[in-house]
Design a protein around this motif. Structure first.
Motif, PDB file in Angstrom:
ATOM      1  N   UNK A  21     -59.214 -52.143 -44.915  1.00 21.16           N
ATOM      2  CA  UNK A  21     -59.942 -51.970 -46.171  1.00 21.16           C
ATOM      3  C   UNK A  21     -59.323 -50.855 -47.016  1.00 21.16           C
ATOM      4  N   UNK A  22     -58.962 -49.746 -46.366  1.00 18.81           N
ATOM      5  CA  UNK A  22     -58.358 -48.629 -47.109  1.00 18.81           C
ATOM      6  C   UNK A  22     -57.023 -49.033 -47.707  1.00 18.81           C
ATOM      7  N   UNK A  23     -56.230 -49.795 -46.947  1.00 15.38           N
ATOM      8  CA  UNK A  23     -54.963 -50.260 -47.495  1.00 15.38           C
ATOM      9  C   UNK A  23     -55.166 -51.167 -48.688  1.00 15.38           C
ATOM     10  N   UNK A  24     -56.130 -52.080 -48.584  1.00 18.91           N
ATOM     11  CA  UNK A  24     -56.376 -53.004 -49.683  1.00 18.91           C
ATOM     12  C   UNK A  24     -56.902 -52.310 -50.916  1.00 18.91           C
ATOM     13  N   UNK A  25     -57.854 -51.382 -50.723  1.00 16.67           N
ATOM     14  CA  UNK A  25     -58.485 -50.718 -51.870  1.00 16.67           C
ATOM     15  C   UNK A  25     -57.606 -49.601 -52.409  1.00 16.67           C
ATOM     16  N   UNK A  26     -57.140 -48.704 -51.517  1.00 17.47           N
ATOM     17  CA  UNK A  26     -56.414 -47.520 -51.967  1.00 17.47           C
ATOM     18  C   UNK A  26     -55.014 -47.861 -52.460  1.00 17.47           C
ATOM     19  N   UNK A  27     -54.219 -48.529 -51.606  1.00 17.82           N
ATOM     20  CA  UNK A  27     -52.842 -48.830 -51.990  1.00 17.82           C
ATOM     21  C   UNK A  27     -52.753 -50.035 -52.918  1.00 17.82           C
ATOM     22  N   UNK A  28     -53.601 -51.043 -52.683  1.00 20.71           N
ATOM     23  CA  UNK A  28     -53.517 -52.264 -53.467  1.00 20.71           C
ATOM     24  C   UNK A  28     -54.254 -52.189 -54.775  1.00 20.71           C
ATOM     25  N   UNK A  29     -55.597 -52.150 -54.692  1.00 18.56           N
ATOM     26  CA  UNK A  29     -56.413 -52.228 -55.898  1.00 18.56           C
ATOM     27  C   UNK A  29     -56.452 -50.929 -56.680  1.00 18.56           C
ATOM     28  N   UNK A  30     -55.994 -49.830 -56.113  1.00 18.95           N
ATOM     29  CA  UNK A  30     -55.931 -48.574 -56.859  1.00 18.95           C
ATOM     30  C   UNK A  30     -54.487 -48.201 -57.156  1.00 18.95           C
ATOM     31  N   UNK A  31     -53.683 -48.035 -56.108  1.00 19.61           N
ATOM     32  CA  UNK A  31     -52.322 -47.552 -56.304  1.00 19.61           C
ATOM     33  C   UNK A  31     -51.453 -48.488 -57.113  1.00 19.61           C
ATOM     34  N   UNK A  32     -51.372 -49.764 -56.721  1.00 14.96           N
ATOM     35  CA  UNK A  32     -50.465 -50.688 -57.407  1.00 14.96           C
ATOM     36  C   UNK A  32     -50.979 -51.071 -58.794  1.00 14.96           C
ATOM     37  N   UNK A  33     -52.303 -51.141 -58.962  1.00 19.25           N
ATOM     38  CA  UNK A  33     -52.831 -51.418 -60.306  1.00 19.25           C
ATOM     39  C   UNK A  33     -52.547 -50.230 -61.223  1.00 19.25           C
ATOM     40  N   UNK A  34     -52.676 -49.014 -60.685  1.00 17.31           N
ATOM     41  CA  UNK A  34     -52.338 -47.834 -61.492  1.00 17.31           C
ATOM     42  C   UNK A  34     -50.859 -47.839 -61.870  1.00 17.31           C
ATOM     43  N   UNK A  35     -49.998 -48.213 -60.930  1.00 14.74           N
ATOM     44  CA  UNK A  35     -48.559 -48.295 -61.223  1.00 14.74           C
ATOM     45  C   UNK A  35     -48.278 -49.345 -62.288  1.00 14.74           C
ATOM     46  N   UNK A  36     -49.019 -50.440 -62.258  1.00 19.22           N
ATOM     47  CA  UNK A  36     -48.786 -51.520 -63.222  1.00 19.22           C
ATOM     48  C   UNK A  36     -49.179 -51.136 -64.639  1.00 19.22           C
ATOM     49  N   UNK A  37     -50.180 -50.243 -64.751  1.00 18.86           N
ATOM     50  CA  UNK A  37     -50.679 -49.889 -66.076  1.00 18.86           C
ATOM     51  C   UNK A  37     -51.656 -50.888 -66.647  1.00 18.86           C
ATOM     52  N   UNK A  38     -52.086 -51.889 -65.841  1.00 20.63           N
ATOM     53  CA  UNK A  38     -53.023 -52.905 -66.292  1.00 20.63           C
ATOM     54  C   UNK A  38     -54.429 -52.474 -65.935  1.00 20.63           C
ATOM     55  N   UNK A  39     -55.370 -52.672 -66.851  1.00 14.18           N
ATOM     56  CA  UNK A  39     -56.762 -52.332 -66.588  1.00 14.18           C
ATOM     57  C   UNK A  39     -57.313 -53.250 -65.513  1.00 14.18           C
ATOM     58  N   UNK A  40     -58.108 -52.683 -64.593  1.00  8.58           N
ATOM     59  CA  UNK A  40     -58.753 -53.485 -63.553  1.00  8.58           C
ATOM     60  C   UNK A  40     -60.152 -53.900 -63.936  1.00  8.58           C
ATOM     61  N   UNK A  41     -60.588 -53.599 -65.142  1.00  8.30           N
ATOM     62  CA  UNK A  41     -61.920 -53.991 -65.577  1.00  8.30           C
ATOM     63  C   UNK A  41     -62.032 -55.483 -65.760  1.00  8.30           C
ATOM     64  N   UNK A  42     -63.237 -55.931 -66.035  1.00  9.50           N
ATOM     65  CA  UNK A  42     -63.496 -57.358 -66.166  1.00  9.50           C
ATOM     66  C   UNK A  42     -63.783 -57.730 -67.625  1.00  9.50           C
ATOM     67  N   UNK A  43     -63.180 -57.024 -68.531  1.00 12.10           N
ATOM     68  CA  UNK A  43     -63.408 -57.314 -69.936  1.00 12.10           C
ATOM     69  C   UNK A  43     -62.487 -58.373 -70.471  1.00 12.10           C
ATOM     70  N   UNK A  44     -61.887 -58.132 -71.642  1.00  7.48           N
ATOM     71  CA  UNK A  44     -61.023 -59.126 -72.278  1.00  7.48           C
ATOM     72  C   UNK A  44     -59.753 -59.333 -71.468  1.00  7.48           C
ATOM     73  N   UNK A  45     -59.174 -60.514 -71.647  1.00  7.85           N
ATOM     74  CA  UNK A  45     -57.964 -60.858 -70.912  1.00  7.85           C
ATOM     75  C   UNK A  45     -56.817 -59.936 -71.329  1.00  7.85           C
TER      76      UNK A  45
END
Length: 493
Positions: A417-441
Motif C-alpha cells: 500500500x505504501x509503495x502504491x500510494x507514496x511512490x505511485x500515486x504521490x511521487x510519480x504523479x508529482x513528477x509528472x506535474x499532472x493534477x490528481x484531482x477529479x475535476x476537468x480533463x
C-alpha cells in the motif's frame, strides 16, 4: 534449487486443524483468494463511476477524491494493527470480523443517500479490509502444506493482490455501464456472505493468546500510519501545504512514539524482530519500488485512454485485460520457476520486463494506436509483474515465526500500500506535474508530457529495485573456501 518455504509448519502449537470432514485445501484457498480479490479491487472499482457519483451528490472535485481516499487511508493506515490482531485474537476470528465489517460498509455504500454517507461507508470498507487482509494471508500459509503447494498458493495470492486493481477497473466499468454505480458496492454483499459461510466451515482455527493487548502501541501505529498515508494522498494535489506538512509531522511523531512504546512493552504490537533480517528488509524496499510504478500506470493509462482516445468506462477497463491476463497467467508458472531458480533470480527477470514496459509507455503520443504500442507494453507489465510479486512475497515471508504470521502479512501488505500510494500515486504523479484531482480533463499535450516523465521515472524506480535485488543476491551467496591440498600420509616403518 530447493523449494522456498514461506511459513511455519501447518499445525503449530496453539492451533487446530479444524473439525473432521472438512473439504480439501483447494476450496479453502478459493475462499481466501475470493475475499482478497474483493478487498483489492474495491480500491479501483469506483474509479470509472466517479463522474456519475459527482453528478448524483454534487461533489466538488476535492470532495470527490475522498471517495477513493477514505478507503485508501483506512486500509493502508490500519494494516499493521490488523496484522497483529490476527496474531493475538486468532486468524480465522479476525478474518471473519473484518469480512463482516467490509460487507456492512458495502451495504452502506450501495444505499448511500448523501456524499458524507458514501465517504463514511468507504472508510468502513477500508477498516474491514485492513482487519481481514493480513489474516487471509496468514490463513493461506496455515491451510496449505509446506513446499511447492504453498508456493503455488502464494503465487495465486500475489497475482490476485497485484491484478485486482485492473480487475476492479473492468468490473467497475461493466457495472456502471450496464446497471448502476451502486452495484460497485452491492456486488460485494452476496460474494462476501458466501465467503463468510464457507469460511466458517473451512478455515483452520487458531487459539486466542491469553496476553494483554498493546493499546498504546495500537493507537501510535494507527495515528502514524493514517497520517503518513494522508500526507502522500494530499501531496500531489496540494504540494507542501500546511495540511500536508502537519500530516507528515504527525506521522513522524506517531511512528517514533510507536518505537519507544514497543521497546518497553511486555507484549509489543509490532514485531520489530522481523526487520532484523537483511533479506526481508531489502525485499520490502524492492517490493515498494516495483509496486509504485505499477499503481501509477493505472492512473495515467486510464486518463490517456479516455482523454486522448475517447474510451468509455467499460472500454477503459477492457483495455487493461492483457495486463490482468499476464499477471494471472504467470501466477501458474512463477512458483515452478522460483522452486528451480530461486526468488531473487526470477524477480530480476520480471524487473527487466517491467523496465522495458515503462520505457515503452513513456513514448506514447497523441496518435499512438492501441495495437501494438499500448497492447505490447500492457503484456510486459502483466508478465513482469507476475514474475516479480510472488518472489518478493516469498522472500518477505520466509522464516517468519509462527506467532508473527499476521504481523508479517500486515507488514508486507503495508509495504504494498505504501509503495502504491507514496511512490505511485504521490511521487510519480508529482513528477509528472499532472493534477490528481477529479475535476476537468487534463489537456492532451500536458498529459503526454507528464506521462513521459512519470513512466521514465517509474523505469528508474524499477531499476533501483533491480540493483538492490542483485546486490542482495550477491551478498547472500555462500562463500566457498578453496579446498586444502591433499596431504600424503606416509606410514611409519
Amino acid at each position: 534449487m530447493s523449494s522456498v518455504s514461506t511459513s511455519a509448519p501447518p499445525t503449530p502449537p496453539g492451533s487446530a486443524p479444524g473439525t473432521p470432514g472438512r473439504p480439501r485445501p483447494g476450496l479453502t484457498l478459493a475462499v481466501i483468494l475470493t475475499v482478497q480479490l474483493m478487498l483489492v479491487l474495491d480500491a479501483t472499482i469506483v474509479n470509472v463511476a466517479l463522474p456519475i457519483i459527482h453528478t448524483t451528490f454534487g461533489f466538488t472535485a476535492a470532495d470527490l477524491s475522498w471517495v477513493l481516499n477514505a478507503y485508501t487511508l483506512a486500509f493502508g493506515g490500519l494494516l499493521l494493527l490488523g496484522g497483529r490482531l490476527g496474531d493475538v485474537l486468532g486468524y480465522r476470528r479476525t478474518f471473519v470480523a473484518g469480512l463482516v465489517i467490509f460487507i456492512a460498509g458495502s451495504i452502506l455504500g450501495g444505499a448511500a443517500l448523501s456524499g458524507a454517507w458514501l465517504i463514511g461507508a468507504r472508510a468502513v470498507q477500508g477498516i474491514g479490509a485492513a482487519v481481514a487482509a493480513p489474516a487471509a494471508l496468514a490463513l493461506l500459509t496455515r491451510s496449505q502444506p509446506e513446499g511447492p503447494a504453498r508456493n503455488r498458493a502464494l503465487g495465486l495470492f500475489t497475482a490476485v493482490s497485484s491484478g485486482g486493481g485492473s480487475v476492479g477497473l473492468l468490473l467497475g466499468g461493466l457495472l456502471t455501464s450496464w446497471a448502476s454505480w451502486r452495484w460497485s458496492f452491492l456486488i460485494n454483499v452476496p460474494i462476501g456472505v458466501a465467503a463468510l459461510v464457507l469460511g466458517l466451515r473451512l478455515l483452520p482455527t487458531t487459539q486466542r493468546r491469553r496476553e494483554p493487548f498493546d493499546v498504546p502501541g495500537a493507537l501510535a501505529a494507527s495515528v502514524g500510519m493514517i497520517a503518513l498515508v494522508a500526507g502522500f494522498v494530499w501531496l500531489p494535489e496540494e504540494g507542501l501545504s500546511l495540511r500536508v506538512i502537519t500530516a507528515f509531522a504527525l506521522a513522524v511523531l506517531g511512528l517514533a512514539s510507536l518505537g519507544l512504546i514497543e521497546r518497553r512493552a511486555s507484549h509489543p504490537l509490532f514485531a520489530f524482530r522481523l526487520l532484523k533480517n537483511p533479506q526481508r528488509v531489502t525485499a520490502l524496499i524492492s517490493f515498494m519500488l516495483i509496486v509504485g510504478p505499477q499503481m501509477a500506470a493505472f492512473f495515467f493509462l486510464v486518463q490517456y485512454l479516455q482523454v486522448a482516445h475517447g474510451y468509455g468506462a467499460f472500454a477503459s477497463g477492457l483495455a487493461f485485460l492483457p495486463l490482468t491476463l499476464g499477471i494471472f497467467g504467470m501466477s501458474r508458472l512463477t512458483p515452478r520457476l522460483v522452486n528451480r531458480f530461486g526468488p531473487a533470480a526470477v524477480s530480476i527477470a520480471g524487473a527487466v520486463l517491467l523496465i522495458i514496459g515503462h520505457l515503452s509507455f513513456s513514448r506514447l503520443g497523441t496518435d499512438t494506436g492501441y495495437w501494438p504500442w499500448i497492447l505490447l507494453p500492457m503484456i510486459l507489465l502483466g508478465v513482469g509483474g507476475g514474475l516479480s510479486f510472488m518472489p518478493f512475497s516469498a522472500r518477505i515471508l520466509a522464516g517468519v515465526p509462527v506467532g508473527d504470521s499476521g504481523a508479517a502479512a500486515g507488514l508486507m501488505q503495508t509495504a504494498q500500500q505504501a509503495g502504491g500510494v507514496a511512490l505511485g500515486l504521490a511521487g510519480l504523479i508529482a513528477i509528472s506535474g499532472i493534477s490528481s484531482g477529479s475535476g476537468a480533463a487534463v489537456p492532451v499535450p500536458e498529459l503526454i508530457m507528464g506521462m513521459d516523465r512519470a513512466f521514465t521515472a517509474g523505469a528508474v524506480f524499477v531499476g533501483l529495485s533491480l540493483v538492490i535485488t542483485i546486490v542482495s543476491m550477491i551478498m547472500t551467496r555462500p562463500v566457498r573456501t578453496p579446498a586444502e591440498p591433499a596431504v600424503e600420509v606416509v606410514p611409519e616403518p
